[in-house]
Write a protein that holds these residues in place. Structure first.
Motif, PDB file in Angstrom:
ATOM      1  N   ASP A   1      14.381 -10.228 -44.460  1.00 49.62           N
ATOM      2  CA  ASP A   1      14.242  -8.763 -44.432  1.00 49.62           C
ATOM      3  C   ASP A   1      15.377  -8.086 -45.194  1.00 49.62           C
ATOM      4  N   ASN A   2      15.728  -8.628 -46.350  1.00 50.83           N
ATOM      5  CA  ASN A   2      16.799  -8.062 -47.168  1.00 50.83           C
ATOM      6  C   ASN A   2      16.255  -7.805 -48.570  1.00 50.83           C
ATOM      7  N   PRO A   3      15.760  -6.591 -48.842  1.00 51.08           N
ATOM      8  CA  PRO A   3      15.140  -6.317 -50.152  1.00 51.08           C
ATOM      9  C   PRO A   3      16.066  -6.599 -51.333  1.00 51.08           C
ATOM     10  N   ARG A   4      17.367  -6.406 -51.142  1.00 50.18           N
ATOM     11  CA  ARG A   4      18.301  -6.541 -52.262  1.00 50.18           C
ATOM     12  C   ARG A   4      18.333  -7.947 -52.831  1.00 50.18           C
ATOM     13  N   VAL A   5      18.117  -8.959 -51.999  1.00 52.86           N
ATOM     14  CA  VAL A   5      18.276 -10.337 -52.467  1.00 52.86           C
ATOM     15  C   VAL A   5      16.967 -10.967 -52.922  1.00 52.86           C
ATOM     16  N   LEU A   6      15.871 -10.229 -52.886  1.00 55.20           N
ATOM     17  CA  LEU A   6      14.568 -10.816 -53.197  1.00 55.20           C
ATOM     18  C   LEU A   6      14.284 -10.926 -54.689  1.00 55.20           C
ATOM     19  N   PHE A   7      15.081 -10.270 -55.513  1.00 54.44           N
ATOM     20  CA  PHE A   7      14.784 -10.216 -56.945  1.00 54.44           C
ATOM     21  C   PHE A   7      15.761 -11.068 -57.728  1.00 54.44           C
ATOM     22  N   GLY A   8      15.250 -11.784 -58.715  1.00 57.94           N
ATOM     23  CA  GLY A   8      16.060 -12.701 -59.497  1.00 57.94           C
ATOM     24  C   GLY A   8      16.765 -12.013 -60.654  1.00 57.94           C
TER      25      GLY A   8
ATOM     26  N   ALA B   1      18.310 -12.469 -39.042  1.00 58.67           N
ATOM     27  CA  ALA B   1      18.685 -13.039 -40.345  1.00 58.67           C
ATOM     28  C   ALA B   1      19.447 -14.354 -40.176  1.00 58.67           C
ATOM     29  N   GLY B   2      20.196 -14.464 -39.093  1.00 58.44           N
ATOM     30  CA  GLY B   2      21.031 -15.651 -38.932  1.00 58.44           C
ATOM     31  C   GLY B   2      22.279 -15.561 -39.781  1.00 58.44           C
ATOM     32  N   CYS B   3      22.084 -15.241 -41.051  1.00 65.69           N
ATOM     33  CA  CYS B   3      23.182 -14.984 -41.991  1.00 65.69           C
ATOM     34  C   CYS B   3      22.935 -13.604 -42.591  1.00 65.69           C
ATOM     35  N   SER B   4      23.984 -12.851 -42.826  1.00 64.50           N
ATOM     36  CA  SER B   4      23.807 -11.503 -43.364  1.00 64.50           C
ATOM     37  C   SER B   4      23.522 -11.509 -44.859  1.00 64.50           C
ATOM     38  N   GLU B   5      23.822 -12.615 -45.540  1.00 62.62           N
ATOM     39  CA  GLU B   5      23.606 -12.695 -46.981  1.00 62.62           C
ATOM     40  C   GLU B   5      23.380 -14.159 -47.372  1.00 62.62           C
ATOM     41  N   PRO B   6      22.866 -14.417 -48.587  1.00 59.58           N
ATOM     42  CA  PRO B   6      22.486 -15.776 -48.984  1.00 59.58           C
ATOM     43  C   PRO B   6      23.597 -16.817 -48.930  1.00 59.58           C
ATOM     44  N   ARG B   7      24.841 -16.405 -49.149  1.00 60.87           N
ATOM     45  CA  ARG B   7      25.915 -17.409 -49.114  1.00 60.87           C
ATOM     46  C   ARG B   7      26.058 -18.023 -47.715  1.00 60.87           C
ATOM     47  N   CYS B   8      25.666 -17.264 -46.708  1.00 58.65           N
ATOM     48  CA  CYS B   8      25.573 -17.777 -45.336  1.00 58.65           C
ATOM     49  C   CYS B   8      26.883 -18.400 -44.867  1.00 58.65           C
TER      50      CYS B   8
END
Length: 228
Positions: free
Chosen positions: A132-139, A168-175
């Protein structure tokens, strides 16, 4: 070529590029533009005028075919705006393209596709930094769409009328920080769990490569906990 040490200067790069047939540069800007050294290469005899004409010809031929030199009134595309680009017809076409581009590697017991009529009374858990994080969905090199047209996995599933829980478990992809207790709490009460993992431009993009293909940070641990 300069960055890979094939050449030693912008002048050498310009000469090698033109001789190899290149006619278009993705430049560093006007101050660091390789092809700005073409006049010097021409004066030194490293390239010929006929060679430059041969390189330029297809560029202008393509631009003429695209109508770049026509009066705006003759170009049917010059009047298009977002009301056309974001019309229901074009949004539906984008949706069709997205559906047809999915790669399904495994479908145990025909779990997919999830159908709205089958989800009545089902409890879904949608977890992971991409849930549910729109910012990280685009390459890399992706457009910036209007936020109202962005559908995260969570938002899309909620439209089906299912009972959806999310973390989310993690707030951003780097986790780097992982909330295991929260993930276990959400997953434990679910009939179906969708785990949304990946990398995104925060982790890898042009000029930012990785040494391995492992999931970043604690993402693998998140997946293992969800499965367990």
């Amino acid at each position: 070529m300069l960055g890979h040490h094939y050449t030693h200067s912008f002048l050498e790069t310009a000469v090698a590029s033109v001789n190899a047939g290149l006619n278009l540069e993705l430049s560093y800007g006007l101050r660091r533009n390789v092809f700005m050294h073409i006049p010097q290469a021409l004066a030194m005899g490293n390239i010929t005028l006929q060679m430059l004409r041969d390189r330029v010809r297809p560029l202008f031929y393509t631009r003429m075919r695209l109508g770049e030199f026509d009066p705006p009134a003759m170009n049917p595309y010059s009047s298009l705006d977002l009301s056309v680009v974001q019309s229901p017809e074009h949004r539906n076409l984008s949706l069709e393209a997205a559906i047809k581009s999915f790669v399904l590697l495994k479908n145990v017991r025909g779990t997919l596709p999830l159908r709205a009529q089958d989800l009545s009374g089902q409890h879904l858990a949608v977890v992971g930094p991409f849930a549910d994080n729109p910012r990280v969905l685009f390459g890399d090199y992706a457009p910036v769409p209007d936020p109202q047209y962005i559908y995260t996995p969570r938002r899309g599933l909620e439209m089906l009328g299912a009972n959806v829980s999310f973390t989310a478990g993690c707030s951003e992809p780097r986790c780097w920080r992982y909330s295991r207790a929260e993930l276990v709490r959400v997953v434990a009460a679910a009939d179906i769990v969708l785990v949304c993992l990946g990398t995104g431009v925060d982790v890898e993009t042009e000029a930012r490569d990785r040494r391995d293909l492992s999931l970043p940070g604690h993402q693998l641990e998140l997946l293992q906990d969800a499965v367990q």
